[in-house]
Design an enzyme around this catalytic site. Structure first.
Site, PDB file in Angstrom:
ATOM      1  N   LYS A  34       0.811  -1.211   0.000  1.00  0.00           N
ATOM      2  CA  LYS A  34       0.000   0.000   0.000  1.00  0.00           C
ATOM      3  C   LYS A  34       0.856   1.278   0.000  1.00  0.00           C
ATOM      4  O   LYS A  34       0.659   2.163  -0.829  1.00  0.00           O
ATOM      5  CB  LYS A  34      -0.879  -0.043   1.248  1.00  0.00           C
ATOM      6  N   THR A  35       1.800   1.324   0.938  1.00  0.00           N
ATOM      7  CA  THR A  35       2.616   2.538   1.046  1.00  0.00           C
ATOM      8  C   THR A  35       3.459   2.726  -0.210  1.00  0.00           C
ATOM      9  O   THR A  35       3.645   3.849  -0.685  1.00  0.00           O
ATOM     10  CB  THR A  35       3.531   2.448   2.284  1.00  0.00           C
ATOM     11  N   ASP A 218      -4.179   8.185   2.856  1.00  0.00           N
ATOM     12  CA  ASP A 218      -3.803   6.861   3.345  1.00  0.00           C
ATOM     13  C   ASP A 218      -4.785   6.426   4.437  1.00  0.00           C
ATOM     14  O   ASP A 218      -5.408   7.269   5.074  1.00  0.00           O
ATOM     15  CB  ASP A 218      -2.384   6.960   3.941  1.00  0.00           C
ATOM     16  N   GLU A 219      -4.921   5.140   4.672  1.00  0.00           N
ATOM     17  CA  GLU A 219      -5.799   4.626   5.744  1.00  0.00           C
ATOM     18  C   GLU A 219      -7.182   5.278   5.690  1.00  0.00           C
ATOM     19  O   GLU A 219      -7.721   5.736   6.705  1.00  0.00           O
ATOM     20  CB  GLU A 219      -5.175   4.892   7.125  1.00  0.00           C
ATOM     21  N   GLN A 249      -9.611  -3.595   7.857  1.00  0.00           N
ATOM     22  CA  GLN A 249      -8.698  -3.172   8.921  1.00  0.00           C
ATOM     23  C   GLN A 249      -9.192  -1.916   9.628  1.00  0.00           C
ATOM     24  O   GLN A 249      -8.418  -1.205  10.266  1.00  0.00           O
ATOM     25  CB  GLN A 249      -7.301  -2.931   8.351  1.00  0.00           C
ATOM     26  N   ARG A 594      -0.346  -9.757  10.840  1.00  0.00           N
ATOM     27  CA  ARG A 594       0.967  -9.188  11.171  1.00  0.00           C
ATOM     28  C   ARG A 594       2.083 -10.205  10.978  1.00  0.00           C
ATOM     29  O   ARG A 594       3.259  -9.845  10.926  1.00  0.00           O
ATOM     30  CB  ARG A 594       1.030  -8.709  12.640  1.00  0.00           C
TER      31      ARG A 594
END
Length: 714
Positions: A34-35, A218-219, A249, A594
């Site tokens: 994503k980043t 983002d997010e 998430q 994670r």
DNA sequence: CACCGCGTTGTTTTT
DNA sequence: CAACGCGGTG
């Protein structure tokens, strides 16, 4: 060249990065890069000449994420990241309000209240209005105010149907008036104020709209209503809103995040379908299968299935311990074994639902001599000694800051007690002035002497700080206020607090202000906005302990998800409604994703909570992981009730695998000779010394000693 | 005005 | 088991 930039992207990532100048929603699964997509898109837009760096507006949720984006960008393309607007919602709003403070109706020196400060301000307000905090719990008032600000509602736009609601609205209005008078702004206010600034000021809004042709977020699943409205305002009808997020998430609904913003975005901008990033580069196949199966139990998802080119990898390990202590020892043993196999401790994490759970773990880790590091908890700028020192500095910058004044007027003790302060508050309310003015105007008498001394102290500090560097000013405030002397007296915690104060001086020395004449203001702002990321890790290799919330965005080779018990994870306060339960499940999904290579799920049959033993049953989330993916590790409990995988796949009905105690179990119906029918709700003790808490239909809650009580199963 | 001890009350958290 | 808030005492 752009070909370098785009090399190595998968087709979906490439599609997202090179998306035309239109709005888009990227549904980015955990570990899907994503980043990378976000930063590469910015770099690509600049490199292909579609925007200049100054035209970039990129919003993140944490300062850490913003910094990471800046760091990656400057590694990709030669550009000065300071010209770009990359930051958190609050950071960017602050920047906007500082630039246009007059239009926003704020003093140039406005200061920011963090949640602690806000709560203190509300308590103070309640007191001055003589409202009992039983009827108006400060937290409830805080929640009411922030909730309304995040919905874009000022107090004058609200109506109430009952007395209580009316009072809350009045409180909201009075609170805002108080903040205005004191020149302070809370977090929600930063957003609302800059939203109002732009919507009330056409020319200004137009200026920013034509500047920021591309807005990246983002997010996005974590945005609240006001943040989305803010984005829409800046985007107008012509700009491209590029939002990246993952509805699975979304774990911050409890503080106002609206997952619904993702659907709204699709609708409001006529986006046909989201771009899905489903290829995962982080976890082994088995872990992904578990995550997919788990999240499948939620309704109303946008839909997404993670996959990987990597193999299945290892099985997931499940361990049901006797007790929380046993669970912790198991984790210690496994961590030690993994370390022997060559894994760094820092590549392993123990995750838990709530901070209180770290205690048992820490105890076992200390005994087992395993170095560890707990994340979360108190952050640097939230420590009391730091807050005290900052309060003196805020008074130097703005003596009208009542919050700051109240914090330190008698700290260290200088003979200005509660009664004196009450008198000052009455005087300030009556005269419509700040506390500082009331202090200055206090008449003669013994009390006035100590008050006059305080005024002298602050004024002298301000005078002496003139021409000093920021660090020198901070140091001066700590010394002249008497804080240093006070902590030198303190045998117990003084040493650590002094070290933190010295660290504050260091932070001031390292701080680079944009506008040197405003260095103090800027330093105080950044203290509020960046409560202090966790300090740089000491060199030692240490096991990572944190809540699942804190783990979002991180990854580890091995992950232990601990405390998987009904009532704990999912948390009991979330069990009442489906929404709460689904958020808990997303939290579990975050926890599971994670892990890179190895995942442990653990629970305990007995757990100390609030000083009492509890005997919970295994979390439903364990059962939602397909049994075929799981290897049940032997424990003492396994022999008592053989946990064959097939046996615990009998979902949806949760099985009762509670430990027996004195022949009874939690949840069991019982009959007592005198009290009649009841249900066992709690138990403590062992062997022959066992006590049960029973909720009797007729006689209510009772503790019974099994040695004496005549109890039989009903 | 400061300190001590009792009773109550407990999620998650970034800005 | 804690941490915090309140009320009473020195």
């Amino acid at each position: 060249m752009s070909s370098d930039l785009l090399a190595g992207l998968n087709p979906e990532q490439l599609r997202a990065v090179t998306w035309p100048a239109q709005s888009a929603l990227v549904l980015a699964g955990a570990g899907s890069g994503k980043t990378r997509v976000l930063t590469t898109r910015i770099a690509w837009l600049i490199q292909t000449g579609q925007i200049s760096p100054a035209g970039v507006l990129a919003v993140t949720f944490t300062n850490k994420a913003a910094r990471e984006m800046q760091a990656r960008l400057s590694a990709m393309i030669p550009v000065n990241v300071r010209t770009m607007w990359i930051g958190t919602f609050h950071g960017l709003c602050n920047r906007l309000l500082r630039m246009h403070y007059r239009d926003a109706g704020l003093p140039q020196t406005f200061q920011i209240l963090d949640s602690q400060d806000q709560l203190a301000a509300i308590k103070r307000l309640l007191k001055s209005l003589e409202l009992s905090d039983e009827k108006f719990p400060p937290r409830t008032v805080q929640h009411f105010i922030n909730g309304n600000k995040e919905a874009g509602n000022r107090a004058d736009r609200l109506t109430a149907h009952d007395y209580y609601g009316q009072k809350l609205i009045e409180l909201y209005a009075t609170y805002d008036a108080q903040c205005r008078r004191e020149g302070v702004v809370d977090f929600a206010e930063l957003l609302l104020r800059s939203y109002e600034l732009l919507s009330a000021n056409q020319a200004l809004c137009q200026h920013y709209r034509s500047r920021f042709r591309f807005i990246l977020v983002d997010e996005f699943q974590d945005t609240n209503r006001l943040q989305y409205a803010w984005l829409r305002l800046l985007a107008g009808t012509d700009n491209a809103l590029f939002a990246v997020g993952d509805d699975d998430q979304s774990i911050y609904a409890f503080r106002g995040a609206e997952v619904g913003n993702m659907r709204s975005l699709l609708r409001d901008y006529g986006i046909g379908d989201a771009i899905r990033l489903e290829q995962n580069y982080r976890s082994a196949g088995t872990i992904l299968k578990a995550a997919n199966a788990l999240i499948e139990h939620n309704d109303g998802r946008l839909g997404k299935n993670l996959w990987t080119e990597a193999g299945d990898g290892e099985e997931i390990r499940f361990y049901e311990a006797w007790s929380d202590g046993d669970e912790a020892e198991f984790i210690v043993d496994e961590a030690r074994a993994l370390k022997r196999e060559g894994l760094n401790l820092s590549d392993m994490a123990v995750l838990y639902r709530s901070n209180a759970q770290s205690r048992a773990l820490e105890h076992a880790l200390v005994n087992g001599r395993i170095p560890y590091r707990v994340y979360g908890g108190l952050r640097f700028f939230e420590r009391q000694e730091i807050k005290h020192a900052l309060a003196y500095l805020r008074l130097l910058a703005n003596p009208e800051d009542d919050n700051a004044l109240l914090r330190v007027i008698n700290l260290p003790a200088r003979g200005i007690g509660a009664r004196t302060v009450e008198g000052l508050q009455a005087a300030s309310a009556e005269g419509g002035m700040s506390l500082w003015q009331a202090v200055c105007g206090a008449g003669g008498g013994k009390r006035a002497t100590s008050l006059a001394k305080f005024v002298l102290l602050i004024d002298a500090m301000r005078e002496r700080s003139e021409g000093l560097t920021l660090a020198e000013t901070v140091s001066l405030a700590i010394d002249d206020s008497g804080l240093r002397a006070m902590y030198e007296q303190d045998k117990k915690e003084g040493e650590e607090r002094l070290a933190n104060l010295d660290e504050l001086i260091n932070a001031a020395a390292a701080f680079v202000a944009d506008e040197p004449s405003l260095a103090l203001i800027e330093f105080l702002t950044s203290a509020a906005l960046e409560a202090g990321e966790h300090q740089a890790e000491a060199g030692e290799d240490a096991l990572q302990l944190m809540t699942v919330h804190a783990a979002k965005g991180l990854e580890f080779d091995a992950v232990f998800v601990s405390g998987l018990e009904e009532g704990l994870f999912p948390h009991e306060n979330s069990l009442n409604d489906d929404k709460g339960l689904e958020e808990e499940r997303r939290l579990m999904y975050v926890a599971v994703t994670r892990a890179r290579k190895r995942l442990y799920l653990t629970c305990a049959q007995a757990r100390m909570l609030h000083g009492q033993s509890r005997y919970p049953i295994r979390s439903r989330f364990v059962d939602e992981v397909p049994a075929a993916l799981v290897k049940v590790l032997s424990s003492q409990s396994a022999s008592a009730s053989p946990a064959a995988p097939a046996a615990w796949q009998s979902a949806p009905a949760p099985r009762r695998s509670t430990a027996e105690i004195g022949g009874f179990r939690i949840g069991q119906s019982v009959c007592h000779a005198k009290f009649g029918l009841g249900v066992v709700v709690n138990a403590e003790g062992a062997g022959s010394d066992v006590r049960l808490q029973i909720n009797f239909a007729e006689h209510g809650m009772k503790w019974l000693d099994l040695r004496y009580a005549k109890l039989q199963p009903a």
